[in-house]
Design a protein around this motif. Structure first.
Motif, PDB file in Angstrom:
ATOM      1  N   ARG A 217       0.860  -1.190   0.000  1.00 12.75           N
ATOM      2  CA  ARG A 217       0.000   0.000   0.000  1.00 12.75           C
ATOM      3  C   ARG A 217       0.894   1.237   0.000  1.00 12.75           C
ATOM      4  NH1 ARG A 217      -4.261   0.357   4.727  1.00 12.75           N
ATOM      5  NH2 ARG A 217      -5.182  -1.342   3.509  1.00 12.75           N
ATOM      6  N   GLU A 218       0.934   1.943  -1.105  1.00 11.26           N
ATOM      7  CA  GLU A 218       1.821   3.096  -1.239  1.00 11.26           C
ATOM      8  C   GLU A 218       1.140   4.343  -0.667  1.00 11.26           C
ATOM      9  OE1 GLU A 218       4.846   2.889  -2.148  1.00 11.26           O
ATOM     10  OE2 GLU A 218       4.914   0.890  -3.028  1.00 11.26           O
ATOM     11  N   LEU A 219       1.781   4.959   0.315  1.00 13.39           N
ATOM     12  CA  LEU A 219       1.252   6.152   0.969  1.00 13.39           C
ATOM     13  C   LEU A 219       2.280   7.269   0.878  1.00 13.39           C
ATOM     14  CD1 LEU A 219      -0.377   4.506   4.120  1.00 13.39           C
ATOM     15  CD2 LEU A 219      -1.482   5.153   1.979  1.00 13.39           C
ATOM     16  N   PRO A 220       1.861   8.528   1.083  1.00 18.10           N
ATOM     17  CA  PRO A 220       2.759   9.647   0.785  1.00 18.10           C
ATOM     18  C   PRO A 220       3.852   9.924   1.804  1.00 18.10           C
ATOM     19  CG  PRO A 220       0.639  10.467   1.562  1.00 18.10           C
ATOM     20  CD  PRO A 220       0.488   8.981   1.385  1.00 18.10           C
ATOM     21  N   CYS A 221       3.703   9.458   3.033  1.00 18.68           N
ATOM     22  CA  CYS A 221       4.646   9.841   4.090  1.00 18.68           C
ATOM     23  C   CYS A 221       5.408   8.618   4.593  1.00 18.68           C
ATOM     24  CB  CYS A 221       3.900  10.509   5.247  1.00 18.68           C
ATOM     25  SG  CYS A 221       3.008  11.996   4.745  1.00 18.68           S
ATOM     26  N   ARG A 222       6.714   8.746   4.740  1.00 18.83           N
ATOM     27  CA  ARG A 222       7.515   7.601   5.144  1.00 18.83           C
ATOM     28  C   ARG A 222       8.466   7.967   6.273  1.00 18.83           C
ATOM     29  NH1 ARG A 222      11.886   6.866   0.165  1.00 18.83           N
ATOM     30  NH2 ARG A 222      12.812   8.949   0.319  1.00 18.83           N
ATOM     31  N   LYS A 223       8.716   6.991   7.120  1.00 17.08           N
ATOM     32  CA  LYS A 223       9.680   7.135   8.204  1.00 17.08           C
ATOM     33  C   LYS A 223      10.031   5.734   8.695  1.00 17.08           C
ATOM     34  CE  LYS A 223      12.102   9.554  11.233  1.00 17.08           C
ATOM     35  NZ  LYS A 223      13.147  10.511  10.837  1.00 17.08           N
ATOM     36  N   HIS A 224      11.275   5.375   8.623  1.00 17.49           N
ATOM     37  CA  HIS A 224      11.811   4.086   9.042  1.00 17.49           C
ATOM     38  C   HIS A 224      11.609   3.012   7.966  1.00 17.49           C
ATOM     39  CE1 HIS A 224      11.098   5.448  13.480  1.00 17.49           C
ATOM     40  NE2 HIS A 224      12.235   5.930  12.997  1.00 17.49           N
ATOM     41  N   VAL A 225      12.293   1.907   8.183  1.00 17.49           N
ATOM     42  CA  VAL A 225      12.107   0.678   7.411  1.00 17.49           C
ATOM     43  C   VAL A 225      11.831  -0.440   8.405  1.00 17.49           C
ATOM     44  CG1 VAL A 225      13.482   1.314   5.389  1.00 17.49           C
ATOM     45  CG2 VAL A 225      14.616   0.357   7.409  1.00 17.49           C
ATOM     46  N   LEU A 226      11.357  -1.572   7.915  1.00 18.23           N
ATOM     47  CA  LEU A 226      10.968  -2.662   8.813  1.00 18.23           C
ATOM     48  C   LEU A 226      12.071  -3.019   9.793  1.00 18.23           C
ATOM     49  CD1 LEU A 226       9.194  -5.177   6.392  1.00 18.23           C
ATOM     50  CD2 LEU A 226       8.116  -3.783   8.166  1.00 18.23           C
ATOM     51  N   TRP A 227      13.308  -3.093   9.307  1.00 16.48           N
ATOM     52  CA  TRP A 227      14.402  -3.571  10.144  1.00 16.48           C
ATOM     53  C   TRP A 227      14.932  -2.515  11.113  1.00 16.48           C
ATOM     54  CZ3 TRP A 227      13.953  -3.655   4.916  1.00 16.48           C
ATOM     55  CH2 TRP A 227      14.667  -2.708   4.180  1.00 16.48           C
ATOM     56  N   ASP A 228      14.288  -1.351  11.176  1.00 15.45           N
ATOM     57  CA  ASP A 228      14.605  -0.389  12.238  1.00 15.45           C
ATOM     58  C   ASP A 228      13.976  -0.806  13.569  1.00 15.45           C
ATOM     59  OD1 ASP A 228      16.161   1.427  10.790  1.00 15.45           O
ATOM     60  OD2 ASP A 228      14.399   2.493  10.038  1.00 15.45           O
ATOM     61  N   TYR A 229      13.050  -1.746  13.529  1.00 14.84           N
ATOM     62  CA  TYR A 229      12.341  -2.168  14.733  1.00 14.84           C
ATOM     63  C   TYR A 229      12.893  -3.503  15.238  1.00 14.84           C
ATOM     64  CZ  TYR A 229       9.170   1.422  13.016  1.00 14.84           C
ATOM     65  OH  TYR A 229       8.644   2.603  12.551  1.00 14.84           O
ATOM     66  N   ASP A 230      12.576  -3.808  16.475  1.00 12.35           N
ATOM     67  CA  ASP A 230      13.066  -5.049  17.078  1.00 12.35           C
ATOM     68  C   ASP A 230      12.256  -6.261  16.654  1.00 12.35           C
ATOM     69  OD1 ASP A 230      15.150  -3.867  18.877  1.00 12.35           O
ATOM     70  OD2 ASP A 230      13.395  -2.821  19.654  1.00 12.35           O
ATOM     71  N   VAL A 231      10.936  -6.074  16.500  1.00  9.28           N
ATOM     72  CA  VAL A 231      10.040  -7.175  16.141  1.00  9.28           C
ATOM     73  C   VAL A 231       8.997  -6.654  15.165  1.00  9.28           C
ATOM     74  CG1 VAL A 231       8.476  -8.977  16.996  1.00  9.28           C
ATOM     75  CG2 VAL A 231      10.333  -8.146  18.474  1.00  9.28           C
ATOM     76  N   VAL A 232       8.678  -7.457  14.163  1.00 10.33           N
ATOM     77  CA  VAL A 232       7.555  -7.193  13.257  1.00 10.33           C
ATOM     78  C   VAL A 232       6.638  -8.406  13.315  1.00 10.33           C
ATOM     79  CG1 VAL A 232       6.829  -6.812  10.875  1.00 10.33           C
ATOM     80  CG2 VAL A 232       8.941  -5.738  11.733  1.00 10.33           C
TER      81      VAL A 232
END
Length: 265
Positions: A217-232
């Protein structure tokens, strides 16, 4: 017709449209083993709920500049969100300090935690999460101040951002508006991003919970990538490339079984 069967079928429609992009009512009926008339009724009601868009006999997920209302979102991937919440429970013990963000998946997590954990401290900007925690044994809950976003019953302005800065918790549980195929974490507007950053920033361990419909789902605002977090935690079918990047960065990906979730609905 039983409500559970209806919800399962409409979850399946959303999942198929997420995977295929666009499908006809005939193709959906064949895949799901029901009549075309039944699918057309489903698509009409999903269209009225602003979840899908019908065009020239086909249907696709609706592209939006902001998220849909809270009540329609509750009906999407309900069983998957329950499975995500069960997986999140394994990360939280009695007496934990928890920050909860906004959204229906986080609310599902709050309900599971309230039913299974004792003596939690919860900081949140999500009024739905506060209501979910009402019966939790020994829980202490702090709610952000500021202007309430009535559509979602949450608080995402400046006061909410400042609120989380005053806490240090064991684990933060939050969601997002979308995930790009490149693994970027996306939202509908910068206020939602700022709220997500604030929730994540107050925790030792950061947990992103996201249903599979948000992948791609492409949205206009971005911050971080999945691997910036400890758990997904998700049922999304992440590519091997994304999974490898998460593994290299020390991000644990917990993938729940969407088919099993559908059977539980």
């Amino acid at each position: 017709m039983r409500r559970g069967e209806l919800n399962r079928r409409r979850d399946a429609i959303i999942r198929l449209l997420c995977e295929q992009g666009e499908m006809s009512a005939t193709d959906l009926a064949t895949r799901l083993g029901v009549s075309v008339q039944t699918i057309r009724t489903d698509l009409r009601e999903l269209d009225e709920a602003a979840l899908v868009q019908r065009r020239h006999g086909n249907a696709r997920l609706r592209q939006q500049s902001e998220n849909i209302g809270y009540a329609p979102r509750m009906s999407v991937a309900r069983s998957e969100k329950q499975q995500i919440a069960i997986a999140v429970k394994s990360l939280v013990g009695d007496g934990s300090r928890v920050a909860l963000g906004t959204g229906t998946t986080v609310e599902a997590c709050a309900r599971i935690l309230a039913a299974t954990c004792k003596d939690l401290f919860v900081a949140t900007n999500n009024i739905h999460a506060v209501i979910a925690m009402q019966g939790a044994e020994g829980a202490s809950v702090s709610l952000a101040g500021g202007a309430v976003r009535l559509r979602d019953l949450d608080l995402i302005g400046t006061a909410s951002r400042d609120f989380f800065a005053d806490y240090l918790v064991d684990i933060a549980i939050f969601s997002c508006g979308g995930i790009s195929l490149a693994g970027e974490v996306l939202d509908y507007n910068t206020d939602e991003i700022a709220a997500r950053v604030a929730v994540a920033g107050c925790a030792v361990r950061k947990v992103l919970v996201v249903d599979q419909a948000k992948l791609g789902r492409e949205l206009p605002c971005r911050k971080h990538v999945l691997w910036d977090y400890d758990v997904v935690v998700s049922a999304a079918a992440f590519s091997k490339e994304l999974l490898d990047k998460c593994a290299d960065a020390g991000c644990e990906v917990i993938q729940v079984n969407a088919l099993h979730a559908a059977r539980l609905a």
